[in-house]
Scaffold this motif. Structure first.
Motif, PDB file in Angstrom:
ATOM      1  N   SER A   1       0.819  -1.215   0.000  1.00 45.97           N
ATOM      2  CA  SER A   1       0.000   0.000   0.000  1.00 45.97           C
ATOM      3  C   SER A   1       0.849   1.260   0.000  1.00 45.97           C
ATOM      4  O   SER A   1       0.412   2.309  -0.476  1.00 45.97           O
ATOM      5  CB  SER A   1      -0.920   0.017   1.229  1.00 45.97           C
ATOM      6  OG  SER A   1      -1.741  -1.122   1.267  1.00 45.97           O
TER       7      SER A   1
ATOM      8  N   ASP B   1      -3.041   9.613   1.711  1.00 43.23           N
ATOM      9  CA  ASP B   1      -2.586   8.864   0.526  1.00 43.23           C
ATOM     10  C   ASP B   1      -2.534   7.374   0.821  1.00 43.23           C
ATOM     11  O   ASP B   1      -2.912   6.544  -0.012  1.00 43.23           O
ATOM     12  CB  ASP B   1      -1.199   9.348   0.091  1.00 43.23           C
ATOM     13  CG  ASP B   1      -1.209  10.786  -0.393  1.00 43.23           C
ATOM     14  OD1 ASP B   1      -2.250  11.222  -0.919  1.00 43.23           O
ATOM     15  OD2 ASP B   1      -0.185  11.475  -0.236  1.00 43.23           O
TER      16      ASP B   1
ATOM     17  N   TYR C   1      -6.179   5.339   0.956  1.00 43.11           N
ATOM     18  CA  TYR C   1      -6.825   5.029  -0.319  1.00 43.11           C
ATOM     19  C   TYR C   1      -6.100   3.896  -1.048  1.00 43.11           C
ATOM     20  O   TYR C   1      -6.727   3.079  -1.721  1.00 43.11           O
ATOM     21  CB  TYR C   1      -6.911   6.277  -1.198  1.00 43.11           C
ATOM     22  CG  TYR C   1      -8.042   7.185  -0.786  1.00 43.11           C
ATOM     23  CD1 TYR C   1      -9.334   6.984  -1.265  1.00 43.11           C
ATOM     24  CD2 TYR C   1      -7.841   8.215   0.112  1.00 43.11           C
ATOM     25  CE1 TYR C   1     -10.386   7.794  -0.880  1.00 43.11           C
ATOM     26  CE2 TYR C   1      -8.888   9.031   0.525  1.00 43.11           C
ATOM     27  CZ  TYR C   1     -10.160   8.821   0.021  1.00 43.11           C
ATOM     28  OH  TYR C   1     -11.207   9.623   0.436  1.00 43.11           O
ATOM     29  N   SER C   2      -4.791   3.868  -0.915  1.00 42.57           N
ATOM     30  CA  SER C   2      -4.022   2.763  -1.485  1.00 42.57           C
ATOM     31  C   SER C   2      -4.277   1.478  -0.699  1.00 42.57           C
ATOM     32  O   SER C   2      -4.436   0.393  -1.277  1.00 42.57           O
ATOM     33  CB  SER C   2      -2.533   3.105  -1.472  1.00 42.57           C
ATOM     34  OG  SER C   2      -1.760   2.040  -1.968  1.00 42.57           O
TER      35      SER C   2
ATOM     36  N   VAL D   1      -7.493  -0.441  -1.644  1.00 38.29           N
ATOM     37  CA  VAL D   1      -7.388  -1.181  -2.897  1.00 38.29           C
ATOM     38  C   VAL D   1      -6.591  -2.466  -2.689  1.00 38.29           C
ATOM     39  O   VAL D   1      -7.015  -3.556  -3.102  1.00 38.29           O
ATOM     40  CB  VAL D   1      -6.734  -0.318  -3.997  1.00 38.29           C
ATOM     41  CG1 VAL D   1      -6.435  -1.152  -5.244  1.00 38.29           C
ATOM     42  CG2 VAL D   1      -7.639   0.860  -4.352  1.00 38.29           C
ATOM     43  N   GLU D   2      -5.441  -2.355  -2.040  1.00 36.18           N
ATOM     44  CA  GLU D   2      -4.573  -3.520  -1.849  1.00 36.18           C
ATOM     45  C   GLU D   2      -5.235  -4.574  -0.970  1.00 36.18           C
ATOM     46  O   GLU D   2      -5.119  -5.779  -1.245  1.00 36.18           O
ATOM     47  CB  GLU D   2      -3.239  -3.084  -1.236  1.00 36.18           C
ATOM     48  CG  GLU D   2      -2.404  -2.188  -2.126  1.00 36.18           C
ATOM     49  CD  GLU D   2      -1.935  -2.873  -3.396  1.00 36.18           C
ATOM     50  OE1 GLU D   2      -1.874  -4.127  -3.418  1.00 36.18           O
ATOM     51  OE2 GLU D   2      -1.631  -2.163  -4.371  1.00 36.18           O
TER      52      GLU D   2
ATOM     53  N   ARG E   1      -1.374  -0.924 -10.806  1.00 37.80           N
ATOM     54  CA  ARG E   1      -1.691  -0.723  -9.388  1.00 37.80           C
ATOM     55  C   ARG E   1      -1.856   0.766  -9.082  1.00 37.80           C
ATOM     56  O   ARG E   1      -2.791   1.169  -8.377  1.00 37.80           O
ATOM     57  CB  ARG E   1      -0.590  -1.304  -8.507  1.00 37.80           C
ATOM     58  CG  ARG E   1      -0.651  -2.798  -8.329  1.00 37.80           C
ATOM     59  CD  ARG E   1       0.346  -3.230  -7.255  1.00 37.80           C
ATOM     60  NE  ARG E   1      -0.260  -4.092  -6.285  1.00 37.80           N
ATOM     61  CZ  ARG E   1       0.011  -5.387  -6.170  1.00 37.80           C
ATOM     62  NH1 ARG E   1       0.867  -5.954  -6.994  1.00 37.80           N
ATOM     63  NH2 ARG E   1      -0.578  -6.113  -5.241  1.00 37.80           N
TER      64      ARG E   1
ATOM     65  N   ASN F   1      -5.186   2.746  -7.613  1.00 36.34           N
ATOM     66  CA  ASN F   1      -5.142   3.537  -6.386  1.00 36.34           C
ATOM     67  C   ASN F   1      -5.642   4.964  -6.608  1.00 36.34           C
ATOM     68  O   ASN F   1      -6.238   5.563  -5.714  1.00 36.34           O
ATOM     69  CB  ASN F   1      -3.718   3.578  -5.823  1.00 36.34           C
ATOM     70  CG  ASN F   1      -3.263   2.222  -5.313  1.00 36.34           C
ATOM     71  OD1 ASN F   1      -4.074   1.343  -5.034  1.00 36.34           O
ATOM     72  ND2 ASN F   1      -1.953   2.043  -5.205  1.00 36.34           N
ATOM     73  N   ARG F   2      -5.407   5.501  -7.799  1.00 36.78           N
ATOM     74  CA  ARG F   2      -5.832   6.882  -8.101  1.00 36.78           C
ATOM     75  C   ARG F   2      -7.290   6.968  -8.532  1.00 36.78           C
ATOM     76  O   ARG F   2      -7.891   8.050  -8.481  1.00 36.78           O
ATOM     77  CB  ARG F   2      -4.958   7.459  -9.224  1.00 36.78           C
ATOM     78  CG  ARG F   2      -3.519   7.733  -8.852  1.00 36.78           C
ATOM     79  CD  ARG F   2      -2.862   8.584  -9.926  1.00 36.78           C
ATOM     80  NE  ARG F   2      -2.891   7.927 -11.231  1.00 36.78           N
ATOM     81  CZ  ARG F   2      -1.901   7.190 -11.726  1.00 36.78           C
ATOM     82  NH1 ARG F   2      -0.807   7.008 -11.017  1.00 36.78           N
ATOM     83  NH2 ARG F   2      -1.992   6.645 -12.932  1.00 36.78           N
TER      84      ARG F   2
ATOM     85  N   ASN G   1     -12.704   3.579  -6.103  1.00 41.33           N
ATOM     86  CA  ASN G   1     -13.130   4.022  -4.781  1.00 41.33           C
ATOM     87  C   ASN G   1     -14.646   3.884  -4.620  1.00 41.33           C
ATOM     88  O   ASN G   1     -15.141   3.427  -3.586  1.00 41.33           O
ATOM     89  CB  ASN G   1     -12.703   5.480  -4.567  1.00 41.33           C
ATOM     90  CG  ASN G   1     -13.017   5.976  -3.169  1.00 41.33           C
ATOM     91  OD1 ASN G   1     -12.793   5.277  -2.188  1.00 41.33           O
ATOM     92  ND2 ASN G   1     -13.550   7.183  -3.077  1.00 41.33           N
TER      93      ASN G   1
END
Length: 217
Positions: free
Chosen positions: A94, A108, A111-112, A115-116, A182, A186-187, A192
């Motif tokens: 992450s 930051d 949010y990563s 996803v991970e 990846r 994440n962006r 999201n």
């Protein structure tokens, strides 16, 4: 599953089975069922994963609006306070592309992290398919986005990213390395929204603040 639910009753003999089950399922609905639970439990279902991401956010969202930055070790410690045996590999992934000693803002990181964690098995399967595609394509520039989408549609996992969401995340790219895939996920606000736990990126809530009320309301 019923036996696992019944085990805590032995420790609380005065609590009726009906009362215990009522409390348990109420905690599932509220998301409190993942508090201080083992990793095997918090990752067991998409609902539990969403609940744990929500727990991390609700516990530490005040950090999202601060100027504090954290090392990878700090991030591991924050998550481990809520789940003692949480795998550090997910936390490390992450925080990439950070190197040891580098710093990251919590906003930051979270949010990563979602996803991970939420897509951990899916990303592992996609990564394996990606390696095979690299050998076939033999391109130093990366793998065509169209082929990545095709392989994604074949993946079976407990939490799979819909092809249309992946397509939205990769919309601006033609050839990608897996680290770029990846980073795109994440962006992506579409990702999201699909996970539907954290607030919209860039919003007041994403900075740990309450949304501003409409003065006319």
């Amino acid at each position: 599953a019923c036996l696992l639910l019944a085990e805590p009753l032995a420790e609380c003999p005065r609590e009726s089975a009906v009362g215990f089950l009522s409390h348990y399922f109420s905690s599932v609905i509220s998301g409190d069922n993942v508090v201080f639970r083992a990793y095997d439990y918090v990752q067991a279902t998409p609902r539990n994963r969403r609940a744990f991401i929500g727990l991390v956010w609700q516990t530490y969202k005040h950090l999202a609006g601060s100027k504090d930055v954290f090392t990878i070790s700090d991030c591991c410690a924050l998550v481990s306070l809520l789940c003692q045996d949480f795998p550090i590999d997910i936390v490390h992934q992450s925080a990439r592309p950070l190197e040891d000693g580098a710093m990251i803002a919590f906003g930051d990181f979270v949010y990563s992290f979602q996803v991970e964690f939420f897509l951990w098995e899916y990303l592992g399967a996609l990564g394996s398919a990606f390696l095979a595609l690299q050998h076939v394509c033999d391109r130093a520039a990366g793998v065509p986005a169209a082929q990545i989408l095709g392989e994604s549609a074949k993946i079976q996992a407990s939490s799979v990213l819909p092809v249309e969401v992946l397509q939205s995340a990769l919309a601006q790219s033609h050839y990608l390395s897996f680290s770029e895939v990846r980073a795109s996920l994440n962006r992506s606000e579409a990702v999201n929204v699909f996970i539907r736990v954290l607030p919209r990126k860039g919003s007041e809530e994403s900075k740990g603040r309450r949304p501003k009320r409409n003065s006319n309301g």
